[in-house]
Design an enzyme around this catalytic site. Structure first.
Site, mmCIF file in Angstrom:
data_model
loop_
_atom_site.group_PDB
_atom_site.id
_atom_site.type_symbol
_atom_site.label_atom_id
_atom_site.label_comp_id
_atom_site.label_asym_id
_atom_site.label_seq_id
_atom_site.Cartn_x
_atom_site.Cartn_y
_atom_site.Cartn_z
ATOM 1 N N HIS A 55 0.820 -1.220 0.000
ATOM 2 C CA HIS A 55 0.000 0.000 0.000
ATOM 3 C C HIS A 55 0.855 1.274 0.000
ATOM 4 C CE1 HIS A 55 -3.806 -2.153 0.605
ATOM 5 N NE2 HIS A 55 -3.124 -2.955 1.413
ATOM 6 N N ASN A 129 -10.509 -2.983 1.574
ATOM 7 C CA ASN A 129 -10.125 -2.912 0.166
ATOM 8 C C ASN A 129 -11.336 -2.574 -0.692
ATOM 9 O OD1 ASN A 129 -7.314 -3.583 0.319
ATOM 10 N ND2 ASN A 129 -7.856 -5.726 0.628
ATOM 11 N N TYR A 339 -0.295 -4.307 11.360
ATOM 12 C CA TYR A 339 -0.402 -2.909 10.944
ATOM 13 C C TYR A 339 0.216 -1.962 11.973
ATOM 14 C CZ TYR A 339 -3.076 -3.493 6.670
ATOM 15 O OH TYR A 339 -3.446 -3.790 5.389
#
Length: 490
Positions: A55, A129, A339
């Protein structure tokens, strides 16, 4: 003419000359004592932070979310859904998955659709997404998957052999590959695509009742897509085509919006559902769990500084607020760690205090006992204690039960998913193919065969085609024929 502000060093001292270095006379060497020169060069050398492994190519904008349904409190006690008309500030980051910085944002790739809600109970990050499914159902395979998609360690380029070799051993990716190589694999703009939370999450209401929930952001602009040749032409001419379109649309007043809808499953129904409802490679059919409208998300403001507000944005699916929590979705469980850890590596332990990441919906901001660390730029807690519990009126726990637990039992170990009647890697991929029109099927076959025909090993091609045959015999046969024709033509 108004007087311009004075240029200063990092320490605030005025700069008398920003055009010439200090030298030993007009023709002599540059002097080491030129602090301004050294400071500028040293800072320039350190301007780039590590880019995201995935990303990395992203765009972002701010907006608001407004509740339009009075029914949501039946399922969750999240305050932002508490009443019709309630508005919450949001930040939304779009991104491609595989490309490195500088790659065209028009690539055939899933798009990240990551929404931060600045709620009064803290930041809620819904990091999804533009597809309702993903390639994998277990996070332990994610590093290998990304390595297969990224640059090869020898050739330093993306290798079709690697992409398709991994897929040929990962039949669960067949559904997502059908999405990716279909028409929706390349959106025309970021405004003309849907977004999904993708994972299954848990809602709990004020009465303590629990529900499983999936989130769908349906674009109000309508779906528009690009063909492979169109995307290649646009990306070659303007690698930031999607970024440019988003900013220009907002700045000319054509603010994009999405209608948030949810699917809700009562907690007890998960155990006997026809397939595992926590499997990220599958969708819940709408006939089983219809979409229910929740609210409207509108983007109306572009960031003033891309680095500060988009590159440093650190959205984390572990950022929950009261009323929502995780499910046993194995990919989600892995992301709850991955994350936040990625952000701590890229941006540092105090990155949550950066303006784009701070809980601006909370009165008084975050209150905890985190102290010190690199780039601590506030008062660092001042004279207050840095431990808890304490006798000095420091922040204390609420003692309110979060209520988002779920039943778990059994011997620890490594297991495949528990069996449901329709746990199958190919059923939904085949159903998606059969729902397509004839032209859509043709483009899908052309896109897959064009990529697969570049693979040099017959065994990889054979294994990959077998997955598409398992989804639908016609689907696989058409790909096999197209691949043979392309390879003979070379």
């Amino acid at each position: 003419m108004s007087q311009r502000p004075t240029l200063t060093t990092e320490a605030g001292a005025p700069v008398s000359d920003n055009q010439h270095s200090q030298t030993a006379g007009p023709h002599g060497p540059v002097l080491l004592q030129d602090h301004h020169l050294l400071e500028k060069l040293a800072r320039f050398n350190r301007e780039r932070i590590p880019e995201r492994v995935v990303h990395a190519v992203g765009s972002g904008a701010y907006g608001t979310f407004e509740v339009t349904s009075k029914d949501v409190p039946r399922y969750t006690r999240m305050k932002l859904f508490g009443e019709v008309g309630k508005k919450t500030e949001v930040f939304l980051r779009f991104s491609t998955v595989a490309g490195s910085k500088g790659a065209p944002d028009t690539a055939r790739d899933p798009r990240g659709f990551a929404v931060r809600f600045y709620t009064e109970d803290g930041n809620w990050d819904l990091v999804g997404n533009n597809t309702p499914v993903f390639f994998l159902r277990d996070g332990i395979k994610f590093p290998d998957f990304i390595h297969s998609q990224k640059y090869d360690p020898y050739t330093n380029r993306q290798e079709p052999n690697n992409v398709w070799d991994f897929f040929s051993y990962s039949p669960e990716a067949t559904h997502q590959f059908t999405w990716l190589f279909g028409d929706r694999g390349i959106p025309a703009t970021l405004r003309h695509m849907d977004g999904f939370g993708s994972h299954t999450f848990q809602w709990v209401n004020a009465q303590g009742e629990r529900f499983w929930v999936k989130f769908h952001f349906k674009t109000d602009q309508g779906i528009r897509t690009l063909t492979t040749p169109e995307a290649e032409a646009l990306g070659g001419k303007d690698p930031q085509h999607h970024q440019r379109d988003l900013y220009q649309a907002i700045e000319r007043g054509e603010v994009p919006s999405w209608t948030l809808k949810v699917q809700v499953m009562p907690e007890a129904e998960a155990a006997n559902y026809r397939f595992n409802p926590f499997d990220l490679t599958k969708v819940w059919p709408h006939k089983d769990y219809p979409l229910m409208e929740v609210g409207k998300l509108v983007l109306h403001r572009t960031p003033d500084n891309f680095f500060a507000e988009v590159e440093q944005a650190a959205l984390d699916p572990a950022n929950f607020v009261p009323g929502i929590g995780p499910s046993p979705d194995r990919m989600l469980q892995a992301r709850l760690f991955a994350y936040g850890d990625a952000h701590r590596y890229r941006l540092g332990i105090n990155s949550t205090q950066l303006p784009v990441n701070s809980p601006k919906g909370v009165k008084g901001g975050a209150r905890n006992y985190g102290r010190d660390g690199a780039m601590r730029f506030d008062g660092n807690g001042g004279r207050g204690p840095n431990y808890e519990p304490n006798s000095f009126n420091g922040p204390a726990q609420t003692d309110e039960a979060p209520g988002v637990g779920y039943e778990a039992s059994g011997r620890t170990g490594t297991y495949v998913h528990g069996k449901h009647a329709e746990d199958n890697d190919f059923v939904q991929a085949g159903a998606l193919y059969r729902r397509m029109t004839a032209p859509e099927k043709q483009r899908l076959v052309e896109n897959i065969s064009g990529s697969l025909a570049q693979v040099s090993r017959e065994d990889i091609i054979t294994r990959a085609i077998a997955h598409f045959r398992a989804a639908d015999e016609e689907y696989g046969s058409r790909i096999a024929t197209a691949v043979q024709q392309l390879r003979r033509a070379r």
